[in-house]
Enzyme design. Structure first.
Site, PDB file in Angstrom:
ATOM      1  CG  ASP A 128      55.727  46.986  39.007  1.00  0.00           C
ATOM      2  OD1 ASP A 128      56.735  47.068  38.281  1.00  0.00           O
ATOM      3  OD2 ASP A 128      54.568  47.087  38.216  1.00  0.00           O
ATOM      4  CG  ASP A 144      41.739  39.307  35.378  1.00  0.00           C
ATOM      5  OD1 ASP A 144      40.877  40.019  34.801  1.00  0.00           O
ATOM      6  OD2 ASP A 144      41.976  38.805  36.537  1.00  0.00           O
TER       7      ASP A 144
END
Length: 528
Positions: A131, A284
């Site tokens: 990214d 997460d």
């Protein structure tokens, strides 16, 4: 004469206003301020007891695990499973995801470690999710992927046109690629993580043996723990997290969160839980909670470590702690009802997730550390009519501190520094927790933790030896200095008029706030 008369009137007016303020304070002190402060003491004392009981419970569990010398993952016949895999040649296809963002200093280390994993070449796919917004870094990462591809490694270089969802968005997009359909499991490593070659052999067999297992999590090993005092103190906190919190959650079959990296997921479990979501900055933990509510189980492998880097600058560490404190509080706000009304898990597990995992560890721990030890106790010094029970001001925090410190025996001599450092950081954690609970400004702030790598540190050191150029805004932290000033004032007051010896603690804590407020902590990296 006219000017003198006006000056006299102003002086008289100021004197009257000051006298009125003193009178108002005298009238409000006993019936209003003192009861409120005493009530705050009781609330914080209750939260301290909650935190203490949780720490003692985890200490008892770990003690039993140590005495029995049997951790949950030891019940699996790992060697037998490995031998069966090799003999039958039925290796599952593994996807290895390496998300990164402008990782100039560590991209080679992470890609090299991922490509060096020991597994049949035709049964593993390395997926680099880049990214990066810097075109030069992007080109470097792509060239590194091409270099490994020329060696016969099945590596895919993937980019997006935007950074929507940050890391969660990158992982989600990565799983949509056509070649992922043939994969059974996915291993995830952040850009500064360097797994050993046998990592997959020590994790994947667990998933093959138990079809109810969704995640195998390894612990972290810090390559730069000795770099400075800041990294040594971080090591003490994180060692407790892995050695106790994660181990207890795994050993009691209750729940523990995914650490976002150094873990292997069953792709079926990710899809069953609804995939990656970017509604908070702890994607997460979000995935782990949703998977747990679907009935999936996790295992923590404490004897398997993956090398990584701790943030060595105070600025990077502050941003990281904001994300790690704000995200869980915000996730708790969003998922409370979902957890309560879940039908796939027991009431005991719901209680553990809501009370122990979220409320006590992610909210109470941050709030009580700052407000009790940095605000209420110092303020009570100014009110001699309020008595502070030594049980909650001395004995309980001392016990909690000792239970934490024994996880890192080599740093026991730094215990006092760790206490003072954690109290300073609790200011930022408490602020972030409140932001997360209220879903206020900065709730979705995502700043990638700066990584220097060995090469980056050498460059920084050479530049530092030549010339240091610091912006005043990066070295001076207003909140820390203001808190240090308040604590210093309370310490002076206690010396002159107090009856306890809290001034010893207050002077030390004020010094810690000043040291961090003026930027004298962590490594010093010059501006580019």
């Amino acid at each position: 004469m006219r000017g003198l008369a006006l000056g006299d009137q102003v002086g008289v007016g100021n004197g009257v206003a000051a006298e009125n303020l003193r009178l108002l304070w005298k009238q409000a002190r006993a019936p209003v301020v003192v009861p409120l402060l005493q009530g705050a003491v009781y609330v914080c004392a209750a939260m301290s007891v909650m935190l203490f009981m949780e720490r003692v419970y985890m200490a008892v569990v770990i003690l039993c695990v140590k005495l029995l010398r049997k951790k949950r993952y030891t019940k699996y016949g790992l060697e037998a499973m490995k031998e069966d895999l090799e003999n039958n040649n039925n290796h599952p296809v593994i996807l290895v995801q390496v998300p990164m963002y402008n990782e100039k200093e560590v991209y080679r280390l992470s890609i090299g470690a991922a490509c060096g994993l020991s597994w049949p070449p035709d049964r593993i796919i390395i997926q680099v999710l880049d990214d990066s917004t810097d075109p030069f870094i992007k080109e470097l990462v792509q060239l590194e992927c091409q270099r490994w591809a020329a060696k016969g490694v099945n590596i895919k270089y993937e980019i997006r046109s935007n950074r929507n969802g940050y890391k969660a968005g990158a992982l989600r997009e990565g799983l949509k690629k056509p070649y992922v359909k043939e994969c059974d499991y996915v291993a995830i490593f952040d850009a500064d993580f360097q797994p050993e070659a046998d990592y997959l052999w020590r994790t994947v067999p667990f998933l093959l043996e138990n079809p109810e297992l969704a995640l195998v999590q390894a612990r972290w090993k810090f390559v730069n723990a000795d770099e400075c005092l800041l990294t040594r103190l971080q090591e003490m906190s994180l060692d407790y997290h892995f050695s106790v919190e994660q181990e207890v959650g795994s050993s009691t079959y209750s729940f523990f969160g995914f650490n976002g990296t150094a873990g292997v997921w069953r792709l079926q479990a990710i899809n069953d839980a609804g995939g990656w979501k970017d509604r908070t900055t702890v994607e997460d933990m979000d995935l782990a909670v949703r998977a747990s509510l679907k009935g999936w189980k996790f295992v923590f492998v404490g004897d398997l470590s993956v090398k990584n880097e701790l943030p060595s600058t105070y600025k990077a560490y502050r941003y990281q702690q904001h994300r790690w404190s704000c995200g869980p509080a915000n996730l708790f706000r969003k998922m409370l009802k979902e957890i309560i009304f879940s039908e796939r898990v027991s009431m005991l597990k719901k209680f553990h997730v809501i009370y122990a995992f979220f409320f006590v560890r992610k909210i109470v721990a941050h709030l009580v550390t700052f407000f009790f030890y940095c605000v209420i106790i110092p303020t009570c010094v100014l009110f001699p009519e309020i008595r502070l029970p030594k049980l909650v001001t001395v004995y309980i925090p001392s016990t909690i501190t000792i239970l934490n410190a024994i996880c890192t025996p080599r740093s026991v001599h730094l215990l006092i520094f760790w206490i003072l450092f954690e109290n300073v950081m609790s200011m930022h954690r408490a602020k972030a927790t409140i932001i997360g609970l209220l879903e206020a400004n900065r709730v979705n702030e995502w700043v990638v933790t700066e990584k220097l790598g060995s090469a980056g540190k050498q460059k920084a050191a050479s530049k530092l030896s030549k010339k240091l150029r610091f912006r005043i805004g990066e070295r001076f932290h207003v909140m820390e200095v203001l808190m240090g000033s308040y604590l210093f004032y309370c310490a002076i007051y206690d010396v002159c008029l107090g009856r306890d010896h809290f001034y010893i603690y207050l002077f030390l804590q004020a010094a810690a706030f000043f040291i961090m407020g003026f930027g004298y902590v962590g490594t010093l990296v010059p501006n580019q």
